[in-house]
Design a protein around this motif. Structure first.
Motif, mmCIF file in Angstrom:
data_model
loop_
_atom_site.group_PDB
_atom_site.id
_atom_site.type_symbol
_atom_site.label_atom_id
_atom_site.label_comp_id
_atom_site.label_asym_id
_atom_site.label_seq_id
_atom_site.Cartn_x
_atom_site.Cartn_y
_atom_site.Cartn_z
ATOM 1 N N SER A 18 28.236 38.021 27.812
ATOM 2 C CA SER A 18 29.248 37.551 28.766
ATOM 3 C C SER A 18 28.937 38.017 30.179
ATOM 4 C CB SER A 18 30.639 38.040 28.346
ATOM 5 O OG SER A 18 31.044 37.427 27.144
ATOM 6 N N ILE A 19 28.288 39.167 30.291
ATOM 7 C CA ILE A 19 27.871 39.668 31.608
ATOM 8 C C ILE A 19 26.763 38.775 32.166
ATOM 9 C CG2 ILE A 19 26.802 41.633 32.793
ATOM 10 C CD1 ILE A 19 28.227 43.405 30.607
ATOM 11 N N ARG A 20 25.821 38.401 31.324
ATOM 12 C CA ARG A 20 24.765 37.463 31.755
ATOM 13 C C ARG A 20 25.382 36.147 32.225
ATOM 14 N NH1 ARG A 20 22.513 39.124 26.513
ATOM 15 N NH2 ARG A 20 20.981 40.781 26.822
ATOM 16 N N TRP A 21 26.326 35.638 31.443
ATOM 17 C CA TRP A 21 26.997 34.390 31.804
ATOM 18 C C TRP A 21 27.672 34.503 33.172
ATOM 19 C CZ3 TRP A 21 28.367 29.483 29.861
ATOM 20 C CH2 TRP A 21 27.801 29.131 28.627
ATOM 21 N N MET A 63 25.804 51.947 41.495
ATOM 22 C CA MET A 63 26.577 52.491 40.372
ATOM 23 C C MET A 63 25.884 52.182 39.052
ATOM 24 S SD MET A 63 30.504 51.465 41.367
ATOM 25 C CE MET A 63 30.143 49.711 41.393
ATOM 26 N N LYS A 64 26.181 53.003 38.062
ATOM 27 C CA LYS A 64 25.748 52.755 36.692
ATOM 28 C C LYS A 64 27.019 52.525 35.874
ATOM 29 C CE LYS A 64 21.482 55.407 37.085
ATOM 30 N NZ LYS A 64 21.594 55.620 38.549
ATOM 31 N N LEU A 65 27.301 51.264 35.609
ATOM 32 C CA LEU A 65 28.552 50.886 34.970
ATOM 33 C C LEU A 65 28.367 50.683 33.470
ATOM 34 C CD1 LEU A 65 29.904 48.230 37.529
ATOM 35 C CD2 LEU A 65 30.513 50.649 37.363
ATOM 36 N N THR A 66 29.303 51.225 32.701
ATOM 37 C CA THR A 66 29.370 50.954 31.275
ATOM 38 C C THR A 66 30.776 50.426 30.949
ATOM 39 O OG1 THR A 66 30.065 53.234 30.771
ATOM 40 C CG2 THR A 66 27.691 52.765 30.702
ATOM 41 N N GLN A 67 30.974 50.037 29.692
ATOM 42 C CA GLN A 67 32.210 49.436 29.188
ATOM 43 C C GLN A 67 32.305 47.976 29.646
ATOM 44 O OE1 GLN A 67 32.278 52.291 27.130
ATOM 45 N NE2 GLN A 67 34.277 51.332 26.848
ATOM 46 N N THR A 68 32.233 47.094 28.674
ATOM 47 C CA THR A 68 32.088 45.666 28.939
ATOM 48 C C THR A 68 33.168 45.109 29.850
ATOM 49 O OG1 THR A 68 31.108 45.453 26.743
ATOM 50 C CG2 THR A 68 31.769 43.419 27.849
ATOM 51 N N ARG A 69 34.419 45.377 29.544
ATOM 52 C CA ARG A 69 35.507 44.796 30.340
ATOM 53 C C ARG A 69 35.489 45.318 31.778
ATOM 54 N NH1 ARG A 69 37.789 44.507 25.162
ATOM 55 N NH2 ARG A 69 39.034 42.629 24.773
ATOM 56 N N ALA A 70 35.140 46.585 31.954
ATOM 57 C CA ALA A 70 35.067 47.147 33.306
ATOM 58 C C ALA A 70 33.967 46.457 34.104
ATOM 59 C CB ALA A 70 34.810 48.649 33.237
ATOM 60 N N ILE A 71 32.838 46.225 33.470
ATOM 61 C CA ILE A 71 31.718 45.555 34.144
ATOM 62 C C ILE A 71 32.110 44.130 34.519
ATOM 63 C CG2 ILE A 71 29.353 44.711 33.877
ATOM 64 C CD1 ILE A 71 28.947 47.097 31.874
ATOM 65 N N LEU A 72 32.679 43.411 33.564
ATOM 66 C CA LEU A 72 33.064 42.020 33.813
ATOM 67 C C LEU A 72 34.117 41.926 34.915
ATOM 68 C CD1 LEU A 72 33.205 40.788 30.112
ATOM 69 C CD2 LEU A 72 31.656 39.915 31.876
ATOM 70 N N SER A 73 35.082 42.815 34.910
ATOM 71 C CA SER A 73 36.132 42.804 35.940
ATOM 72 C C SER A 73 35.532 43.045 37.322
ATOM 73 C CB SER A 73 37.183 43.869 35.639
ATOM 74 O OG SER A 73 37.841 43.611 34.433
ATOM 75 N N TYR A 74 34.613 43.987 37.402
ATOM 76 C CA TYR A 74 33.972 44.288 38.689
ATOM 77 C C TYR A 74 33.198 43.077 39.199
ATOM 78 C CZ TYR A 74 31.053 46.494 42.220
ATOM 79 O OH TYR A 74 30.424 46.801 43.407
ATOM 80 N N LEU A 75 32.423 42.466 38.312
ATOM 81 C CA LEU A 75 31.608 41.315 38.716
ATOM 82 C C LEU A 75 32.487 40.134 39.110
ATOM 83 C CD1 LEU A 75 28.805 41.438 35.989
ATOM 84 C CD2 LEU A 75 28.664 42.239 38.352
ATOM 85 N N ALA A 76 33.551 39.900 38.346
ATOM 86 C CA ALA A 76 34.445 38.792 38.672
ATOM 87 C C ALA A 76 35.072 38.978 40.055
ATOM 88 C CB ALA A 76 35.530 38.655 37.608
ATOM 89 N N ALA A 77 35.488 40.203 40.348
ATOM 90 C CA ALA A 77 36.076 40.482 41.664
ATOM 91 C C ALA A 77 35.027 40.377 42.766
ATOM 92 C CB ALA A 77 36.716 41.865 41.657
ATOM 93 N N LYS A 78 33.850 40.917 42.526
ATOM 94 C CA LYS A 78 32.782 40.929 43.532
ATOM 95 C C LYS A 78 32.349 39.517 43.913
ATOM 96 C CE LYS A 78 27.998 42.555 44.198
ATOM 97 N NZ LYS A 78 28.184 43.214 45.510
ATOM 98 N N TYR A 79 32.298 38.644 42.924
ATOM 99 C CA TYR A 79 31.777 37.297 43.167
ATOM 100 C C TYR A 79 32.883 36.235 43.240
ATOM 101 C CZ TYR A 79 27.396 39.651 42.293
ATOM 102 O OH TYR A 79 26.336 40.531 42.356
ATOM 103 N N ASN A 80 34.111 36.691 43.530
ATOM 104 C CA ASN A 80 35.228 35.780 43.823
ATOM 105 C C ASN A 80 35.528 34.838 42.658
ATOM 106 O OD1 ASN A 80 37.299 34.857 45.493
ATOM 107 N ND2 ASN A 80 36.024 33.270 46.421
#
Length: 222
Positions: A18-21, A63-80
């Motif tokens: 899901s992170i790749r997606w 940063m070195k991010l772990t935990q799937t939902r935390a990573i996805l939330s960060y990416l979603a916010a970062k990329y609007n």
């Protein structure tokens, strides 16, 4: 120029897919460090990179991010891709949490004996149709827009398409009674960055095979 995000995971879908997606949908190039041995995994632990001794691990923005939902939330916010306000963000969280739950059921089924997996597959497909697809069909009908939240492409749309395609790998006719989801699938699949990610040769991973399952078991020792 900012460095590309670096993804540390096994050579397969799992919790990293899901992170790749999400990165692909945002048009962000990324690098992958494929974990093939237990020694690589232990080295990440020893170096303090794995907060809870778990992958996925993503290096981004220093940063070195772990935990799937935390990573996805960060990416979603970062990329609007996370809604225009708190209400939309809450809806996106609710929808993506649901689809992540379904994805986890699918992912875990590959690690079970063949006979059990066959039974689980039937239950997963039935649950997808009766619990998840029914809900999202209704959401699309009530919302009346091209996308799940607001009228803008978001993380929720990306992840719903991902899980639809995963279920269709198990049952090609899974969407036969869901016309709005069929149209949604076609619409989202034709967004340029998504269309590119769905083409052969992209960084999208295939369904798990026996080699992938054996490698993960060996590295994690379970």
């Amino acid at each position: 120029m900012a460095e590309k995000p670096k993804l540390y995971y096994f050579n397969g879908r799992g919790r990293m897919e899901s992170i790749r997606w999400l990165l692909a949908a945002a048009g962000v190039e990324f690098e992958e460090v494929i974990l093939e041995t237990r020694e690589q995994y232990l080295k990440l632990q020893e170096d303090g990179y794995l907060l809870f001794h778990q992958v996925p691990l993503v290096e981004i923005d220093g940063m070195k991010l772990t935990q799937t939902r935390a990573i996805l939330s960060y990416l979603a916010a970062k990329y609007n891709l996370y809604g225009k306000d708190l209400k939309e963000t809450a809806l996106i969280n609710m929808y993506t949490d649901g689809t992540l739950d379904l994805m986890l059921l699918i992912a875990l089924s590959y690690f079970k004996p063949a006979e059990q997996r066959e039974k689980d597959t039937e239950l997963i497909v039935e649950k997808a149709k009766s619990r998840y697809f029914t809900v999202f069909e209704k959401i699309l009908k009530n919302h009346g827009q091209d996308f799940l939240v607001g009228n803008k492409f978001s993380w929720a749309d990306i992840q719903l398409l991902e899980v639809i395609l995963m279920i269709e790998e198990l049952c090609p006719t899974a969407l036969s009674n869901f016309p709005l989801l069929q149209a949604f699938k076609t619409r989202i699949s034709n967004i340029p960055n998504i269309k590119k990610f769905l083409q052969p040769g992209s960084q999208r991973k295939p369904p798990p095979d026996d080699h992938y399952v054996a490698t993960v078991k060996e590295i994690l020792q379970f």
